[in-house]
Design an enzyme around this catalytic site. Sequence first.
Site, PDB file in Angstrom:
ATOM      1  N   CYS A 113      39.083  19.897  61.104  1.00 58.29           N
ATOM      2  CA  CYS A 113      39.226  18.494  60.705  1.00 58.29           C
ATOM      3  C   CYS A 113      40.641  18.125  60.278  1.00 58.29           C
ATOM      4  CB  CYS A 113      38.235  18.178  59.606  1.00 58.29           C
ATOM      5  SG  CYS A 113      36.538  18.550  60.081  1.00 58.29           S
TER       6      CYS A 113
ATOM      7  N   HIS B 198      40.580  12.549  51.978  1.00 57.78           N
ATOM      8  CA  HIS B 198      39.753  13.190  53.000  1.00 57.78           C
ATOM      9  C   HIS B 198      38.313  12.728  52.805  1.00 57.78           C
ATOM     10  CE1 HIS B 198      38.807  16.035  56.083  1.00 57.78           C
ATOM     11  NE2 HIS B 198      38.045  16.789  55.296  1.00 57.78           N
TER      12      HIS B 198
ATOM     13  N   GLU C  64      38.511  17.581  45.820  1.00 57.56           N
ATOM     14  CA  GLU C  64      39.659  16.707  46.091  1.00 57.56           C
ATOM     15  C   GLU C  64      40.005  15.884  44.859  1.00 57.56           C
ATOM     16  OE1 GLU C  64      41.348  13.717  49.583  1.00 57.56           O
ATOM     17  OE2 GLU C  64      39.195  14.163  49.504  1.00 57.56           O
TER      18      GLU C  64
ATOM     19  N   LYS D 222      36.133   7.181  55.645  1.00 53.84           N
ATOM     20  CA  LYS D 222      34.965   7.839  56.236  1.00 53.84           C
ATOM     21  C   LYS D 222      33.664   7.176  55.802  1.00 53.84           C
ATOM     22  CE  LYS D 222      36.876  12.524  56.881  1.00 53.84           C
ATOM     23  NZ  LYS D 222      38.216  12.369  56.294  1.00 53.84           N
TER      24      LYS D 222
ATOM     25  N   HIS E  74      32.912  10.898  59.831  1.00 50.69           N
ATOM     26  CA  HIS E  74      33.925  11.957  59.923  1.00 50.69           C
ATOM     27  C   HIS E  74      34.214  12.232  61.388  1.00 50.69           C
ATOM     28  CE1 HIS E  74      36.320  15.344  59.237  1.00 50.69           C
ATOM     29  NE2 HIS E  74      35.646  15.937  58.261  1.00 50.69           N
TER      30      HIS E  74
ATOM     31  N   PHE F  81      37.787  23.190  58.062  1.00 44.27           N
ATOM     32  CA  PHE F  81      37.160  24.512  57.982  1.00 44.27           C
ATOM     33  C   PHE F  81      38.206  25.577  58.321  1.00 44.27           C
ATOM     34  CE2 PHE F  81      32.427  23.389  59.044  1.00 44.27           C
ATOM     35  CZ  PHE F  81      32.332  22.701  57.845  1.00 44.27           C
TER      36      PHE F  81
END
Length: 412
Positions: A163, A303, A314, A335, A340, A399
């Site tokens: 991502c 994010h 975050e 998002k 996403h 990831f």
Amino acid sequence: MRERRIAVTGLGAITPLGNDVKTFWSGLLQGKSGIDKITKFDATGYPSQIAGEIKDFDTAKYIDFKEARRMDIFTHYAIAAAEQAIQQAGLNDQIDPTRIGVIVGCGIGGMITYHIEHTKLLNQGHRKVSPFFIPMMIPDIAAGHISIKYGYQGPNYASVSACASGAHAIGLGLMHIERGDADLMVVGGAEGVITDMSFAGFCSAKTLSIRNDEPQRASRPFDKERDGFVMGEGAGVVVLEELQHARKRGAEILAEFGGIGFTGDAYHITAPHFSGNGAIRAMKLAVQDAGLNPEDVDYINAHGTSTSLNDKTETLAIKTLFGDLANKIPVSSTKSMIGHLLGATGAVEFIASILSIRNNIIPPTINYEVPDPDCDLDYVPNKAREQNLNTAISNSFGFGGHNVCLCVKKYV
């Protein structure tokens, strides 16, 4: 201040809110949701049955029918977003093509193509597998097609970091211009994996929202009742250009790309580091690279995935880095409206950050209804906010422990 300043001169976007930048931005400011029931495959029986799908996309507007059949959908999206950005930037044959590069990040690649061709293999044998299978599937092919279409002969490849892929591509574009490898870089991210196999994998990992009866309310970053992210698809592409080069040819300068921060967690394949250490360092590096101090940051495009671990980690990272300033900096997650977009998300959010600065408006975090004690910042809840903005940072985490922060500044 860096020796070679980097301008942004073109934007292109294909998103669940619309298939151009104007429609995308309008949807964000209205707090619209592009999330709905899945139509691209039969999701009956899947725990999650919702997604941010691209709607009413006209491939023929950008790609010849015969050529389009030899491409995966993520490449369609990438080419469309690139064409929009290239047109806005006013790139033409007068610019040396050896001085223009292309990097398009992609987290997964042609999974839809893989699913189709694997089904052929199982049911009809190997001779029925398309000879275009490999070049349709590989993640780098979107950058290759854009390069071929426009004749751009500078640095050309893909960044693959889950991502963070699109954000990495944009940061790498800045680095190539700084090195002198190119004067312009067409950079961004694309993804199109709304298919049986990808949903099966993410559902098995229990990462997706299962709020199937309320699709528009499912993506709820930082809200206490969040239950996972909502998968989306699309592409975002920007044109980066050495500032003097842009001035010389009379290009409209949309923003200045100030700085980047790349770090790794070295911790876990899917979970962020519990301390937010990698995110902290990425943000700190981006701010420093832009020649700024923490107090100079006016907005953070988070994010903000709507997952339990990401949102609280975050938040912790922002509070740790910015200290007492953290409560004064607006933070929002787009998002909440588009889902996403995986490998495309960092590029699309970079575009949103640029538009925020140009228009002095912060898009909201919609569906923020129940405060979470672990998420206690100003998330611009549910309604866009007018505010003078000079700088913004955009976070992307992937990831594997990949962290990217991009800093954009108002051009003056």
